[in-house]
Write an enzyme that holds these catalytic residues in place. Structure first.
Site: not given
Ligand code: LLP
Length: 427
Positions: A342-343
């Protein structure tokens, strides 16, 4: 040159089809070729055949003990930067007299460990560190071999994140000031001055920065000798670059010729700390396509390897070639290859023209043998992936894939948070 080749449109590592390994160990995984590893080491070593030298493989680029063993078996030493790397190098069977220890932040317990094991020398990066090494050695009643790591203020002409030989970088002792530090070291009874060391940066694709450095080091060596300070070893560090995309770095023999010429008449044993040039193109990352999706502007391929497995693209915007494990005739489109983390910086390739990949297809991320697994993390609680070594027609798992239990090893719920009658952490 490496041993990842297409045979009838299928990617093989030496004599083993990559897809066969994927089927047996699952994805993602790092895959190394033993033949490439040992040839690269041999070529580098041979290039310096004409002079006294030690090749200390830089453990930070790939620290798996099986990989380190490949090189120690070929007579190599190891360049370390922590107690953990020393532990690994010893497990791999290194001769401690071929270990050099760099790094700006050595702790006392690490210094003592290295002294106990009798390493060749500490590449000392500050005046205070020199005091600490001397103090530890005195307490232990032995002498510490040291070289001062000098910062030659040379531009390695590489990515700013991996340039280390400029004044603005934190590494080493200013070459101008180093004479004073050598004079001080010469008065310390528990310190043995072994030589001079430096490391200017990584992924250097020209010979000239190394030669500029050599010329500066030579002046220092002469100045030291004039004062009666012995210099037996000259450690030029690592840094020779490789081809990821279209770079044309010098061949190790070209690098060696120039260095040998520059070091002529110095009568020093030369030390090198290569990492990337030995392992970079000897390893790949194999991943599987999970999903593909598109919006008006972009196409995405979501794969099962993320920035926690290979951080170089997200961290340095580094380029790694992407190849299908099984080639076929198909249309090419522009895509981003992204991972599950989640980046937004979790990508392996950006705006790359690649063949259309199907779901579940295998993808090879090339040139991933250096600073791949060794920079991996458990971010997003993703178990670290397996590492596999191929030799001829067989493959060997040299690090098993981590399990969920590995993820929480060492963690503990304190008594005040425990449920009634709970004895252990649920697992
Ligand atoms: N010696 C010292 C003291 C070093 O600091 C390094 C790398 C080496 C040797 C080995 O350098 P090589 O031959 O591999 O270029 N994570 C970055 C690279 C950082 C290099 C740090 N020092 C990357 O993925 O590109």
């Amino acid at each position: 040159m490496n041993d990842f080749k297409y045979v009838n449109n299928e990617l093989w590592c030496e004599e083993v089809p990559v897809a066969e390994i994927a089927q047996r160990v699952g994805t993602p995984f790092y895959l190394y070729s033993h033949r490439t590893l040992s040839r690269h080491f041999h070529v580098f070593d041979q290039a310096f055949e004409a002079v006294d030298h030690i090749i200390c493989f830089s453990a930070k680029s790939n620290s798996n003990i099986a990989i380190l063993r490949v090189f120690t078996r070929q007579g190599g030493g190891v360049d370390i930067v922590s107690g953990g790397e020393l532990f690994r190098a010893l497990k791999a069977g290194v001769d401690p007299k071929k270990v050099v220890y760099s790094g700006v932040g050595k702790r006392r317990d690490e210094i003592e460990y290295a002294l106990r094991e009798g390493i060749l020398m500490f590449n000392v990066e500050s005046s205070q560190e020199l005091d600490d090494i001397h103090d530890c050695a005195r307490n232990m009643g032995q002498k510490a071999g040291v070289a001062l790591r000098v910062n030659p203020d040379v531009d390695a002409q590489t990515h700013p994140h991996i340039s280390t030989g400029l004044k603005e970088n934190k590494f080493g002792i200013d070459i101008e000031r180093s004479l004073l530090e050598y004079r001080k070291a010469n008065t310390l009874p528990y310190v043995d001055i072994m030589g001079v060391s430096c490391h200017i940066g990584s992924q250097v694709t020209k010979v000239s920065p190394f030669i500029d450095t050599m010329n500066r080091l030579k002046k220092l060596v002469h100045a030291l000798r004039e004062e009666g300070i012995q210099v037996r070893f000259l450690d030029l560090g690592g840094g020779l670059g490789i081809t990821y995309d279209r770079e044309e770095p010098p061949h190790p023999s070209e690098y060696a010729q120039a260095v040998i010429e520059a070091a002529r008449d110095l009568h020093c044993t030369l030390i090198f700390e290569p990492g990337r040039v030995i392992v970079g193109n000897a390893g790949i990352l194999v991943t599987k396509v999970l999903y593909t999706k598109s919006n008006e502007d972009k196409n995405f391929i979501v794969v099962d390897a993320g920035m926690n497995d290979l951080i170089r693209p997200g961290f340095y915007n580094a380029y790694h070639q992407i190849q299908p494990v099984v080639k076929g005739q198909r249309e090419e489109i522009q895509v981003d290859v992204v991972g599950p983390i989640c980046e937004s910086s979790d990508y392996l390739a950006k705006e790359r023209k690649l063949p259309l990949f199907d779901r579940s297809e295998l993808m090879a991320v090339m040139s991933a043998g250096a600073y791949g697994f060794s920079m991996a993390s458990n971010y997003n609680s993703r178990p670290k992936i397996a590492e596999v070594l191929v030799r001829d027609n067989r493959f060997h798992v040299i690090r098993r894939r981590e399990t969920y239990t590995d993820l929480i090893r060492g963690e503990k719920i304190p008594a005040f948070l425990k449920r009634q009658n709970e004895k252990t952490v649920p697992s």
